[in-house]
Design a protein around this motif. Structure first.
Motif, PDB file in Angstrom:
ATOM      1  N   ILE A 252       0.849  -1.190   0.000  1.00 53.51           N
ATOM      2  CA  ILE A 252       0.000   0.000   0.000  1.00 53.51           C
ATOM      3  C   ILE A 252       0.886   1.242   0.000  1.00 53.51           C
ATOM      4  CG2 ILE A 252      -1.863   1.226   1.168  1.00 53.51           C
ATOM      5  CD1 ILE A 252      -2.634  -1.544   0.135  1.00 53.51           C
ATOM      6  N   GLY A 253       0.599   2.158  -0.933  1.00 55.93           N
ATOM      7  CA  GLY A 253       1.431   3.341  -1.112  1.00 55.93           C
ATOM      8  C   GLY A 253       1.046   4.505  -0.221  1.00 55.93           C
ATOM      9  N   PRO A 254       1.734   5.638  -0.381  1.00 56.18           N
ATOM     10  CA  PRO A 254       1.513   6.817   0.474  1.00 56.18           C
ATOM     11  C   PRO A 254       0.088   7.358   0.413  1.00 56.18           C
ATOM     12  CG  PRO A 254       3.566   7.033  -0.762  1.00 56.18           C
ATOM     13  CD  PRO A 254       2.859   5.845  -1.320  1.00 56.18           C
ATOM     14  N   ARG A 255      -0.586   7.203  -0.730  1.00 56.84           N
ATOM     15  CA  ARG A 255      -1.947   7.732  -0.872  1.00 56.84           C
ATOM     16  C   ARG A 255      -3.023   6.689  -0.576  1.00 56.84           C
ATOM     17  NH1 ARG A 255       1.079  10.900  -4.377  1.00 56.84           N
ATOM     18  NH2 ARG A 255       0.460  13.117  -4.466  1.00 56.84           N
ATOM     19  N   GLY A 256      -2.614   5.518  -0.146  1.00 58.33           N
ATOM     20  CA  GLY A 256      -3.581   4.500   0.237  1.00 58.33           C
ATOM     21  C   GLY A 256      -3.999   3.557  -0.871  1.00 58.33           C
ATOM     22  N   TYR A 257      -3.386   3.665  -2.054  1.00 52.55           N
ATOM     23  CA  TYR A 257      -3.690   2.762  -3.158  1.00 52.55           C
ATOM     24  C   TYR A 257      -2.588   1.710  -3.277  1.00 52.55           C
ATOM     25  CZ  TYR A 257      -6.816   6.608  -4.387  1.00 52.55           C
ATOM     26  OH  TYR A 257      -7.773   7.595  -4.346  1.00 52.55           O
ATOM     27  N   TYR A 258      -2.872   0.668  -4.056  1.00 56.09           N
ATOM     28  CA  TYR A 258      -1.863  -0.359  -4.275  1.00 56.09           C
ATOM     29  C   TYR A 258      -0.650   0.234  -4.989  1.00 56.09           C
ATOM     30  CZ  TYR A 258      -5.626  -3.709  -3.285  1.00 56.09           C
ATOM     31  OH  TYR A 258      -6.645  -4.411  -2.703  1.00 56.09           O
ATOM     32  N   LEU A 259       0.526  -0.176  -4.561  1.00 49.88           N
ATOM     33  CA  LEU A 259       1.746   0.206  -5.271  1.00 49.88           C
ATOM     34  C   LEU A 259       1.950  -0.735  -6.451  1.00 49.88           C
ATOM     35  CD1 LEU A 259       4.571   1.169  -2.747  1.00 49.88           C
ATOM     36  CD2 LEU A 259       3.279   2.648  -4.292  1.00 49.88           C
ATOM     37  N   ARG A 260       2.352  -0.157  -7.585  1.00 54.18           N
ATOM     38  CA  ARG A 260       2.487  -0.936  -8.811  1.00 54.18           C
ATOM     39  C   ARG A 260       3.865  -0.741  -9.434  1.00 54.18           C
ATOM     40  NH1 ARG A 260      -2.696  -2.375 -10.725  1.00 54.18           N
ATOM     41  NH2 ARG A 260      -4.369  -1.482  -9.437  1.00 54.18           N
ATOM     42  N   ASP A 261       4.252  -1.744 -10.193  1.00 55.72           N
ATOM     43  CA  ASP A 261       5.491  -1.634 -10.955  1.00 55.72           C
ATOM     44  C   ASP A 261       5.317  -0.542 -12.015  1.00 55.72           C
ATOM     45  OD1 ASP A 261       8.146  -3.028 -11.886  1.00 55.72           O
ATOM     46  OD2 ASP A 261       6.924  -2.754 -13.693  1.00 55.72           O
ATOM     47  N   THR A 264       5.069  -2.269 -15.779  1.00 51.30           N
ATOM     48  CA  THR A 264       3.987  -3.214 -16.093  1.00 51.30           C
ATOM     49  C   THR A 264       2.642  -2.812 -15.508  1.00 51.30           C
ATOM     50  OG1 THR A 264       4.392  -4.573 -14.127  1.00 51.30           O
ATOM     51  CG2 THR A 264       5.685  -5.075 -16.109  1.00 51.30           C
ATOM     52  N   ARG A 265       2.649  -1.891 -14.542  1.00 49.10           N
ATOM     53  CA  ARG A 265       1.440  -1.465 -13.820  1.00 49.10           C
ATOM     54  C   ARG A 265       0.843  -2.597 -12.977  1.00 49.10           C
ATOM     55  NH1 ARG A 265       3.274   2.618 -16.158  1.00 49.10           N
ATOM     56  NH2 ARG A 265       2.003   4.444 -16.688  1.00 49.10           N
ATOM     57  N   GLU A 266       1.599  -3.649 -12.741  1.00 45.86           N
ATOM     58  CA  GLU A 266       1.131  -4.754 -11.903  1.00 45.86           C
ATOM     59  C   GLU A 266       1.412  -4.442 -10.432  1.00 45.86           C
ATOM     60  OE1 GLU A 266      -0.564  -7.187 -12.895  1.00 45.86           O
ATOM     61  OE2 GLU A 266      -0.037  -7.760 -14.945  1.00 45.86           O
ATOM     62  N   ILE A 267       0.557  -4.958  -9.543  1.00 47.42           N
ATOM     63  CA  ILE A 267       0.700  -4.709  -8.106  1.00 47.42           C
ATOM     64  C   ILE A 267       1.960  -5.388  -7.567  1.00 47.42           C
ATOM     65  CG2 ILE A 267      -0.333  -5.228  -5.852  1.00 47.42           C
ATOM     66  CD1 ILE A 267      -3.047  -4.766  -7.084  1.00 47.42           C
ATOM     67  N   LEU A 268       2.587  -4.709  -6.616  1.00 44.42           N
ATOM     68  CA  LEU A 268       3.830  -5.207  -6.023  1.00 44.42           C
ATOM     69  C   LEU A 268       3.592  -5.830  -4.648  1.00 44.42           C
ATOM     70  CD1 LEU A 268       6.201  -2.217  -6.899  1.00 44.42           C
ATOM     71  CD2 LEU A 268       6.211  -4.493  -7.957  1.00 44.42           C
ATOM     72  N   VAL A 269       4.425  -6.824  -4.336  1.00 40.84           N
ATOM     73  CA  VAL A 269       4.491  -7.416  -2.999  1.00 40.84           C
ATOM     74  C   VAL A 269       5.955  -7.398  -2.574  1.00 40.84           C
ATOM     75  CG1 VAL A 269       2.482  -8.893  -3.375  1.00 40.84           C
ATOM     76  CG2 VAL A 269       4.770  -9.758  -3.926  1.00 40.84           C
ATOM     77  N   ARG A 297      10.730   1.586  -5.641  1.00 44.64           N
ATOM     78  CA  ARG A 297      10.433   2.412  -6.815  1.00 44.64           C
ATOM     79  C   ARG A 297       9.113   1.902  -7.389  1.00 44.64           C
ATOM     80  NH1 ARG A 297      11.273   1.669 -12.296  1.00 44.64           N
ATOM     81  NH2 ARG A 297      11.359   3.609 -13.521  1.00 44.64           N
ATOM     82  N   ALA A 298       8.120   2.783  -7.450  1.00 44.54           N
ATOM     83  CA  ALA A 298       6.788   2.305  -7.815  1.00 44.54           C
ATOM     84  C   ALA A 298       5.892   3.461  -8.227  1.00 44.54           C
ATOM     85  CB  ALA A 298       6.165   1.556  -6.633  1.00 44.54           C
ATOM     86  N   PHE A 309       4.009   8.758  -9.446  1.00 50.60           N
ATOM     87  CA  PHE A 309       5.232   7.969  -9.582  1.00 50.60           C
ATOM     88  C   PHE A 309       6.213   8.341  -8.470  1.00 50.60           C
ATOM     89  CE2 PHE A 309       3.225   7.860 -13.658  1.00 50.60           C
ATOM     90  CZ  PHE A 309       3.537   6.613 -14.187  1.00 50.60           C
ATOM     91  N   TYR A 310       6.915   7.322  -7.970  1.00 50.75           N
ATOM     92  CA  TYR A 310       7.862   7.526  -6.875  1.00 50.75           C
ATOM     93  C   TYR A 310       9.177   6.815  -7.198  1.00 50.75           C
ATOM     94  CZ  TYR A 310       3.312   8.109  -4.549  1.00 50.75           C
ATOM     95  OH  TYR A 310       2.034   8.467  -4.225  1.00 50.75           O
ATOM     96  N   GLU A 311      10.264   7.495  -6.935  1.00 50.02           N
ATOM     97  CA  GLU A 311      11.566   6.843  -7.032  1.00 50.02           C
ATOM     98  C   GLU A 311      11.817   5.968  -5.814  1.00 50.02           C
ATOM     99  OE1 GLU A 311      13.884   6.554  -9.397  1.00 50.02           O
ATOM    100  OE2 GLU A 311      12.403   7.540 -10.691  1.00 50.02           O
ATOM    101  N   GLU A 312      11.239   6.383  -4.681  1.00 47.09           N
ATOM    102  CA  GLU A 312      11.401   5.599  -3.455  1.00 47.09           C
ATOM    103  C   GLU A 312      10.203   5.866  -2.550  1.00 47.09           C
ATOM    104  OE1 GLU A 312      14.604   6.362  -0.526  1.00 47.09           O
ATOM    105  OE2 GLU A 312      15.384   4.424  -1.188  1.00 47.09           O
ATOM    106  N   ALA A 313       9.204   5.011  -2.636  1.00 49.44           N
ATOM    107  CA  ALA A 313       7.970   5.206  -1.870  1.00 49.44           C
ATOM    108  C   ALA A 313       7.984   4.353  -0.614  1.00 49.44           C
ATOM    109  CB  ALA A 313       6.764   4.844  -2.727  1.00 49.44           C
TER     110      ALA A 313
END
Length: 519
Positions: A252-261, A264-269, A297-298, A309-313
């Motif tokens: 989960i990213g800073p804004r509360g949404y899934y973080l993605r590559d 590819t825009r695929e969700i990260l784990v 980076r996501a 977009f984030y270089e380091e989220a």
């Protein structure tokens, strides 16, 4: 059915069909009621036509008996007038409204009536059927969204421990349901009934726990807190289920949404073994992290296609967010709200964990599958009104923690209705985005939303979750139409009345909220 001299004398079971009957040949109590209805001296045996144009609960309708020819001619005349004027009125609302209360009854029971409706054209089904005080509304919506379970039931034949919040099984589950619970009690399963009053089901349960009305969700929140923060969740929960069959590892990213590559825009784990981020469905993931803080980076994708977009989220797995979210909801907090001792809430949380048999399997049809013989069932009043969503959510998360969702012995879906095909639950499951299955929700953008057929409850505009299939109108916010006839919200169009309203097997004046405004 025993008939003598042309009169029904008795209803008896037929144990010869026990292998093909869910109730093993036993007779539903409704059959006896039908005999009483048939010979009731007040039974209506001919069409009635109203003679008093004034309508209201205090008005005598002045019904007079009519022949079938006269009644059908009257209906045909009114419907014919609609077709001449146009199926939609000047504001775009269907001139014909139909309210149906058939619920789970097969459409074939309606004879040719469903065929007539199918061939008619635009019809407004939102004026009084379906959702109301007698409906499992929240469970229908969220159960089907989360695990295709329009109805959520316990796998009673394999169940060992069940916690029932107001689900009056002995009165509402029919012959087969009552029989299965009786058989389960005989083999030693435990049922705890939580509800304000001592129901028929509570009298046959191992334990009855009185609770303040509509505080079932806090009770379950207290159980969640006890498992996640008073026990060692790493040792007591079904980690394999949580990691592989839920979105708990999704970052989960800073804004509360899934973080993605970003590519590819695929969700990260986060792979805790290799200590690096990976795409959620990457087969090389060795172990899914469930908690901790990481930097990757996501990118995040928000509503209406907005992206960041984030270089380091900085991020955490969704399960870690759950842990943090549940911290305040202690058993002591819940006890103050629901008038149930905190020690009871803690005890039941421990009982559920201990009874879940985490790690065990059972062989069914030659295949070994997980066995998690614990379940939580919710009654209608728990599902309806304030707290309905929270109760369904808490029940589902408790099933997730114990791995008892859609497995043998646990909480399983009995049917689906909003997603098609209706006749085959498994065929309604289509792979969707991000590892979830596809749900056909109503669009929220203005352009696509404007193309949907208008209804007086405006469910296609206000309730994306309900979809737009045959059952959707019955799960719509039915009271809206009647509320807005009387007091239309600012900047909202006042709906028109239909020219003809057909009511079939339902009584909106009894089952719907705000029945006083229908006058």
């Amino acid at each position: 059915m025993i008939v003598k001299d042309g009169i029904v004398r008795n209803i008896e079971p037929d144990f010869d069909c026990r292998r093909i009957s869910p109730g093993e040949g036993r007779v539903c109590v409704k059959a006896y009621g039908l005999v009483q209805k048939m010979y009731n001296s007040n039974r209506i045996k001919a069409p009635l036509i109203r003679t008093n144009p004034k309508k209201g609960k205090g008005e005598d309708p002045g019904f007079r008996e009519a022949s079938w020819d006269e009644a059908l001619d009257l209906v045909s005349e009114r419907l014919g007038e609609i077709r001449k004027r146009g199926l939609l009125d000047d504001k775009g609302y269907p001139r014909l409204a139909v309210s149906m209360g058939e619920a789970g009854s097969p459409a074939g029971y309606g004879g040719t009536f469903p065929a007539l409706l199918s061939s008619w054209g635009p019809i407004d089904f939102t004026l009084g059927g379906g959702e109301g005080s007698k409906c499992y509304h929240s469970e229908h919506l969220y159960g089907e969204l989360w695990h295709r379970a329009f109805i959520v039931a316990s796998d009673t034949p394999r169940n060992k421990w069940i916690l029932s919040f107001g689900h009056n099984t002995n009165a509402s589950a029919g012959v087969s349901g009552a029989m299965r619970h009786a058989d389960a009690r005989e083999r030693g399963y435990k049922r705890i009934q939580v509800e304000p009053h001592l129901s028929v089901s509570a009298t046959t349960s191992d334990e009855w726990i009185p609770i303040k009305t509509k505080t079932d969700a806090p009770f379950m929140y207290g159980m969640l807190n006890a498992i996640l923060h008073e026990m060692d969740w790493r040792k007591v929960c079904d980690l394999d289920f949580i990691k592989k069959r839920t979105n708990s590892p999704y970052l989960i990213g800073p804004r509360g949404y899934y973080l993605r590559d970003p590519e590819t825009r695929e969700i990260l784990v986060w792979d805790s073994m290799d200590n690096c981020p990976r795409i959620y469905n990457d087969p090389s993931v060795k172990d899914f992290a469930l908690n901790g803080r990481y930097r990757v980076r996501a990118m995040e994708r928000g509503p209406d296609g907005e992206e960041w977009f984030y270089e380091e989220a900085g991020c955490s797995p969704a399960f870690d967010v759950l842990l943090e979210h549940m911290k305040p909801y202690t058993p002591d907090w819940a006890s103050e709200i629901c008038d149930v001792p905190a020690s009871t809430i803690r005890r039941l949380a421990r009982e559920m964990i201990d009874s879940a048999c985490i790690g065990k399997e059972i062989e069914i049809c030659g295949e070994k599958v997980p066995l998690r013989p614990v379940a939580i069932t919710l009654g209608k009043t728990v599902n309806n009104g304030p707290g309905g969503y929270q109760a369904c959510w808490a029940r589902t998360v408790l099933a997730m923690l114990t791995g008892s969702l859609e497995v043998a012995g646990g909480s399983i879906g009995a049917s689906q209705r909003l997603n098609r095909p209706h006749h085959d639950r498994w065929s309604s499951i289509w792979p969707g985005e991000d590892g979830f299955f596809q749900n056909f929700l109503n669009p929220t953008d203005t352009e696509r939303r404007a193309k949907l057929q208008k209804t007086r409850s405006h469910y296609t505009e206000l309730v994306p979750l309900v979809g737009n299939t045959g059952w959707s109108p019955f799960l719509s916010p039915v009271p809206h139409a009647w509320l807005w006839f009387k007091d239309t919200p600012e900047n909202w169009e006042k709906p028109t009345y239909p020219d003809v309203w057909i009511i079939y097997r339902t009584n909106p004046n009894m089952s719907m909220y705000y029945t006083d405004i229908m006058e």
